[in-house]
Design a protein around this motif. Structure first.
Motif, PDB file in Angstrom:
ATOM      1  N   CYS A   1     -57.102 -15.858  75.605  1.00 61.07           N
ATOM      2  CA  CYS A   1     -57.228 -14.396  75.577  1.00 61.07           C
ATOM      3  C   CYS A   1     -58.067 -13.951  76.775  1.00 61.07           C
ATOM      4  O   CYS A   1     -59.130 -14.511  77.035  1.00 61.07           O
ATOM      5  CB  CYS A   1     -57.880 -13.965  74.272  1.00 61.07           C
ATOM      6  SG  CYS A   1     -58.351 -12.220  74.242  1.00 61.07           S
TER       7      CYS A   1
ATOM      8  N   CYS B   1     -61.726 -12.361  75.110  1.00 60.37           N
ATOM      9  CA  CYS B   1     -62.742 -13.220  74.483  1.00 60.37           C
ATOM     10  C   CYS B   1     -62.654 -14.658  74.995  1.00 60.37           C
ATOM     11  O   CYS B   1     -63.509 -15.472  74.658  1.00 60.37           O
ATOM     12  CB  CYS B   1     -62.603 -13.183  72.968  1.00 60.37           C
ATOM     13  SG  CYS B   1     -61.084 -13.915  72.357  1.00 60.37           S
TER      14      CYS B   1
ATOM     15  N   CYS C   1     -55.764 -11.364  72.296  1.00 59.69           N
ATOM     16  CA  CYS C   1     -55.599 -11.822  70.910  1.00 59.69           C
ATOM     17  C   CYS C   1     -55.668 -10.638  69.941  1.00 59.69           C
ATOM     18  O   CYS C   1     -56.122  -9.549  70.292  1.00 59.69           O
ATOM     19  CB  CYS C   1     -56.649 -12.877  70.564  1.00 59.69           C
ATOM     20  SG  CYS C   1     -58.298 -12.207  70.316  1.00 59.69           S
TER      21      CYS C   1
ATOM     22  N   CYS D   1     -59.126  -9.007  69.487  1.00 63.45           N
ATOM     23  CA  CYS D   1     -59.563  -8.152  70.605  1.00 63.45           C
ATOM     24  C   CYS D   1     -58.756  -6.858  70.641  1.00 63.45           C
ATOM     25  O   CYS D   1     -59.287  -5.801  70.968  1.00 63.45           O
ATOM     26  CB  CYS D   1     -59.457  -8.905  71.926  1.00 63.45           C
ATOM     27  SG  CYS D   1     -60.703 -10.199  72.049  1.00 63.45           S
TER      28      CYS D   1
HETATM   29 ZN   LIG Z   1     -59.534 -12.183  72.239  1.00 58.66          ZN
END
Ligand SMILES: [Zn+2]
Ligand SMILES: [Zn+2]
Length: 236
Positions: free
Chosen positions: A18, A21, A30, A33
């Protein structure tokens, strides 16, 4: 923002990780997020500013008074963390992966509007393009084009003179500043067609407004603007 990003603000994910993160779960952005930082908001259809809760109009106060002249304006997120970091990775470091990740955030364009026949990236002046080596708007347009199966016409919109970024100017001042800055390439077949201008960030909207005007002057039937991030209203 993850601890890893705080420690290494320029870190970028392993393949399949991702971009926010840096977690590894097979998504470029993701689900966690997305729900933390990219929740879809009701936005003004004329300039993509978030609409205040309870508003029934499709347009914000600015667009009711002084529309940008777009058929529709689509933005994925507000210009704020963590998206500003990804946009800077794209803009200043040419991170193509960031363009692909950011392009995935754009909501589906409204179904009631004609589907654009091509994506037209906001052009850069040649000098800036040479210095930077790439046009972030074009990279986003290419990523969006692949996602939505739309062609990209990179040479139709031309920037005739470099206009320094003047974030201090308000909407009318920027419009005056941009007069004569853009043109349509000779022979670009825009008449009667539907087009979407693509850019990374929309601030006052003066740039897309000037480009939309140029397309409409040559007979375009509809012009949307698709941007990743919208700067919040400075007067809100
Ligand atoms: Zn993420
Ligand atoms: Zn608006």
């Amino acid at each position: 923002m993850s601890l890893l990003q705080r420690l290494h603000p320029r870190a970028w994910p392993l393949p399949g990780g991702c971009w926010v993160c840096l977690g590894w779960n097979g998504a470029r952005i993701c689900a966690d997020c997305r729900s933390a930082f990219a929740r879809p908001l009701p936005r003004c259809s004329g300039c993509a500013l978030p609409l205040p809760p309870g508003t029934h109009s499709q347009l914000c106060g600015h667009c009711l008074q002084e529309p940008l002249g777009l058929t529709h304006c689509l933005a994925a997120v507000d210009y704020q963390a963590p998206w500003d970091g990804l946009l800077q990775a794209l803009k200043y470091r040419g991170e193509l992966g960031a363009a692909v990740a950011l392009a995935e955030l754009l909501p589906e364009p409204p179904k009631h509007l004609p589907r654009p026949q091509a994506l037209l990236p906001v052009p850069q002046h040649e000098a800036r393009l040479r210095a930077r080596g790439h046009n972030p708007a074009e990279q986003l347009a290419r990523a969006l084009g692949r996602r939505l199966n739309l062609p990209v016409q990179r040479d139709w919109l031309l920037r005739l003179r470099d206009t320094p970024t003047q974030t201090q100017l308000n909407r009318p001042q920027r419009q005056a500043n941009l007069r004569g800055a853009f043109a349509l390439a000779t022979g670009a077949p825009v008449r009667g067609g539907h087009w979407a201008i693509v850019d990374d960030v929309l601030t006052t909207g003066a740039t897309v407004a000037a480009l939309a005007q140029e397309l409409q002057r040559h007979g375009a039937a509809s012009v949307q603007a698709w941007v990743v991030a919208r700067t919040p209203d400075p007067h809100a």
